[in-house]
Design an enzyme around this catalytic site. Structure first.
Site, PDB file in Angstrom:
ATOM      1  N   HIS A 177       0.841  -1.205   0.000  1.00  0.00           N
ATOM      2  CA  HIS A 177       0.000   0.000   0.000  1.00  0.00           C
ATOM      3  C   HIS A 177       0.877   1.256   0.000  1.00  0.00           C
ATOM      4  O   HIS A 177       0.598   2.218  -0.717  1.00  0.00           O
ATOM      5  CB  HIS A 177      -0.919   0.006   1.222  1.00  0.00           C
ATOM      6  CG  HIS A 177      -2.247  -0.605   0.975  1.00  0.00           C
ATOM      7  ND1 HIS A 177      -2.425  -1.906   0.607  1.00  0.00           N
ATOM      8  CD2 HIS A 177      -3.492  -0.074   1.050  1.00  0.00           C
ATOM      9  CE1 HIS A 177      -3.716  -2.168   0.476  1.00  0.00           C
ATOM     10  NE2 HIS A 177      -4.382  -1.059   0.732  1.00  0.00           N
TER      11      HIS A 177
ATOM     12  N   LYS B 285     -10.046  -8.210   7.935  1.00  0.00           N
ATOM     13  CA  LYS B 285     -10.698  -8.514   9.212  1.00  0.00           C
ATOM     14  C   LYS B 285     -10.557  -7.310  10.123  1.00  0.00           C
ATOM     15  O   LYS B 285      -9.610  -6.537  10.018  1.00  0.00           O
ATOM     16  CB  LYS B 285     -10.107  -9.768   9.855  1.00  0.00           C
ATOM     17  CG  LYS B 285      -8.681  -9.621  10.334  1.00  0.00           C
ATOM     18  CD  LYS B 285      -8.191 -10.895  11.007  1.00  0.00           C
ATOM     19  CE  LYS B 285      -6.766 -10.668  11.511  1.00  0.00           C
ATOM     20  NZ  LYS B 285      -6.205 -11.862  12.126  1.00  0.00           N
TER      21      LYS B 285
END
Length: 177
Positions: free
Chosen positions: A37, A102
């Site tokens: 990222h 999650k």
């Protein structure tokens, strides 16, 4: 509700999906975690090409382990999504339709999901070996030097997920008791 959806249909289905719905997802998904990222954000800042088109893309916050014989990947469970929260609003504003991971997301991510009519899907943590059975192909497409955290193109085949945050602001982590 339960939906069998291909990743190419997610933009169309996003307004219908509600927090708590089950989605069985098939299609192309890209893995990306913290280090990847950061590199993608740096490429965007420099106005350089990124490894895949964010428009209508699905990112799975995972770092698959090497594949044993007869499988596309090894263990491939979700990582904690909150670590990508600094990048997620910009990626969503650039067209990302869904994230898979999650855990909870911060308010800026929740706002960007609603603003962009996207969705956040949760996978079962601790079940990476089981999840790998729903992945039929895996190809490293960028940042190979990051090892298991390199960007990969996966093909999901009936991957079970839960809608955690929907594009109307529904959020399984914010439900009253």
């Amino acid at each position: 509700m339960e939906y069998n959806i291909n990743t190419e249909q997610l933009r169309e289905y996003a307004p219908v999906l509600k927090a708590g719905d089950r989605v069985v997802l098939s299609g192309t998904v890209y893995t990306s975690r913290d280090a990847a990222h950061k590199r993608i954000a740096e490429l965007i800042e420099k106005n350089e090409p990124i490894p895949y088109d964010l428009k209508d893309a699905v990112i799975y916050y995972a770092g698959p382990t090497p594949a044993p014989e007869n499988l596309a990947v090894g263990s491939c469970g979700p990582t904690t999504s909150g670590r990508m929260d600094v990048y997620a609003p910009d990626f969503l504003d650039r067209g990302l339709v869904a994230m898979v991971g999650k855990g909870e997301r911060n308010q800026a991510v929740c706002d960007a999901i609603v603003r962009n009519k996207a969705v956040y899907l949760c996978a079962i943590g601790g079940a990476g070996a089981l999840a790998s059975k729903c992945i039929t192909s895996c190809e490293v497409i960028a940042f190979e030097d990051l090892g298991c955290e390199s960007v990969k193109r996966l093909t999901f085949d009936h991957f079970p997920l839960t809608v955690a945050i929907d594009c109307s602001g529904g959020n399984i982590f914010k439900r009253s008791k």
